[in-house]
Write a protein that holds these residues in place. Sequence first.
Motif, short mmCIF file in Angstrom:
data_model
loop_
_atom_site.label_atom_id
_atom_site.label_comp_id
_atom_site.label_asym_id
_atom_site.label_seq_id
_atom_site.Cartn_x
_atom_site.Cartn_y
_atom_site.Cartn_z
N TYR A 1 1.36 8.11 11.01
CA TYR A 1 2.67 7.47 11.01
C TYR A 1 3.08 7.20 9.56
O TYR A 1 2.37 6.50 8.85
N PHE A 2 4.20 7.76 9.17
CA PHE A 2 4.67 7.63 7.80
C PHE A 2 5.99 6.86 7.81
O PHE A 2 6.95 7.28 8.47
N LYS A 3 6.03 5.77 7.07
CA LYS A 3 7.24 4.95 6.99
C LYS A 3 7.81 5.07 5.58
O LYS A 3 7.21 4.60 4.62
N ILE A 4 8.97 5.71 5.47
CA ILE A 4 9.62 5.89 4.18
C ILE A 4 10.31 4.57 3.84
O ILE A 4 11.24 4.15 4.52
N ALA A 5 9.84 3.92 2.78
CA ALA A 5 10.31 2.59 2.43
C ALA A 5 11.37 2.58 1.34
O ALA A 5 12.20 1.69 1.28
N TYR A 6 11.35 3.60 0.47
CA TYR A 6 12.25 3.59 -0.68
C TYR A 6 12.34 4.99 -1.25
O TYR A 6 11.37 5.76 -1.19
N TRP B 1 12.96 13.86 -6.95
CA TRP B 1 13.12 12.75 -6.01
C TRP B 1 11.76 12.19 -5.69
O TRP B 1 10.79 12.94 -5.54
N TYR B 2 11.69 10.88 -5.58
CA TYR B 2 10.44 10.19 -5.28
C TYR B 2 10.58 9.41 -3.99
O TYR B 2 11.50 8.61 -3.84
N ALA B 3 9.69 9.68 -3.05
CA ALA B 3 9.67 8.97 -1.78
C ALA B 3 8.47 8.03 -1.78
O ALA B 3 7.34 8.46 -2.02
N PHE B 4 8.73 6.77 -1.55
CA PHE B 4 7.69 5.76 -1.46
C PHE B 4 7.46 5.48 0.02
O PHE B 4 8.43 5.21 0.75
N TYR B 5 6.23 5.53 0.44
CA TYR B 5 5.97 5.41 1.87
C TYR B 5 4.64 4.71 2.14
O TYR B 5 3.74 4.69 1.32
N GLU B 6 4.57 4.16 3.34
CA GLU B 6 3.34 3.59 3.87
C GLU B 6 2.83 4.56 4.93
O GLU B 6 3.62 5.25 5.58
N VAL B 7 1.53 4.61 5.09
CA VAL B 7 0.97 5.49 6.11
C VAL B 7 0.05 4.65 7.00
O VAL B 7 -0.69 3.80 6.52
N PHE B 8 0.16 4.89 8.30
CA PHE B 8 -0.63 4.15 9.29
C PHE B 8 -1.39 5.16 10.14
O PHE B 8 -0.82 6.12 10.65
N GLU B 9 -2.69 4.91 10.27
CA GLU B 9 -3.56 5.77 11.09
C GLU B 9 -3.46 7.24 10.70
O GLU B 9 -3.69 8.12 11.50
N ASN C 1 0.82 -1.22 0.00
CA ASN C 1 0.00 0.00 0.00
C ASN C 1 0.85 1.27 0.00
O ASN C 1 0.59 2.21 0.75
N LEU C 2 1.86 1.28 -0.84
CA LEU C 2 2.76 2.43 -0.89
C LEU C 2 2.12 3.61 -1.61
O LEU C 2 1.39 3.45 -2.61
N HIS C 3 2.41 4.78 -1.10
CA HIS C 3 2.10 6.03 -1.77
C HIS C 3 3.42 6.59 -2.26
O HIS C 3 4.49 6.18 -1.81
N ILE C 4 3.32 7.57 -3.14
CA ILE C 4 4.53 8.18 -3.66
C ILE C 4 4.39 9.71 -3.63
O ILE C 4 3.35 10.25 -4.01
N ALA C 5 5.45 10.35 -3.15
CA ALA C 5 5.49 11.82 -3.12
C ALA C 5 6.70 12.27 -3.93
O ALA C 5 7.72 11.60 -3.96
N ALA C 6 6.56 13.41 -4.58
CA ALA C 6 7.63 13.93 -5.42
C ALA C 6 8.19 15.22 -4.85
O ALA C 6 7.45 16.04 -4.29
N TYR C 7 9.49 15.39 -4.99
CA TYR C 7 10.19 16.57 -4.49
C TYR C 7 11.25 17.00 -5.50
O TYR C 7 11.98 16.17 -6.03
N ARG C 8 11.30 18.29 -5.74
CA ARG C 8 12.37 18.85 -6.58
C ARG C 8 12.73 20.23 -6.02
O ARG C 8 11.85 21.06 -5.79
N ARG C 9 14.01 20.42 -5.82
CA ARG C 9 14.48 21.73 -5.38
C ARG C 9 14.30 22.73 -6.52
O ARG C 9 14.42 22.36 -7.69
N PRO C 10 14.06 23.98 -6.19
CA PRO C 10 13.96 24.99 -7.25
C PRO C 10 15.24 25.04 -8.08
O PRO C 10 16.34 24.82 -7.57
N LYS C 11 15.09 25.28 -9.36
CA LYS C 11 16.21 25.44 -10.30
C LYS C 11 17.03 24.17 -10.50
O LYS C 11 18.20 24.24 -10.84
N THR C 12 16.43 23.01 -10.27
CA THR C 12 17.13 21.76 -10.52
C THR C 12 16.28 20.89 -11.45
O THR C 12 15.09 21.13 -11.62
#
Length: 122
Positions: free
Chosen positions: A98-103, A87-95, A72-83
């Motif tokens: 609680y966020f567990k960064i898996a990859y 980056w993609y963070a794959f995570y599970e969320v509980f309740e 049940n992974l979700h994915i969040a995206a991050y990019r610094r300005p001017k780059t």
Amino acid sequence: MESKTIVIRPSVDEYLSELIHILYEQEYFGFLSSAEKYIKDIYSFLEQDLPKLHRLNLCPKAKPYFSKYGENLHIAAYRRPKTKTTWYAFYEVFENKYFKIAYMTNSHTEDSIHISRIPLKP
């Protein structure tokens, strides 16, 4: 506001720690302190912005391809300005607190072909 707990898998921590030296040694950054700041910004995103993006429903479910990193992974995206690197963070969320960064991966890896367009931080 209810607090959120971010747990980062040791393998992700190791990857980001090693990445500091890789970025410096391969001359992506001229100073080690610049590479350290870059990774610190990624950690900041994980700890501060990821829960907000999740709450705003901006983090879709990851494709089944990524199930090898967790359920049940979700994915969040991050990019610094001017780059150009996203980056993609794959995570599970509980309740929903609680966020567990898996990859983690980025837009320059083979894994990125399995990632659909994801909104960046507004």
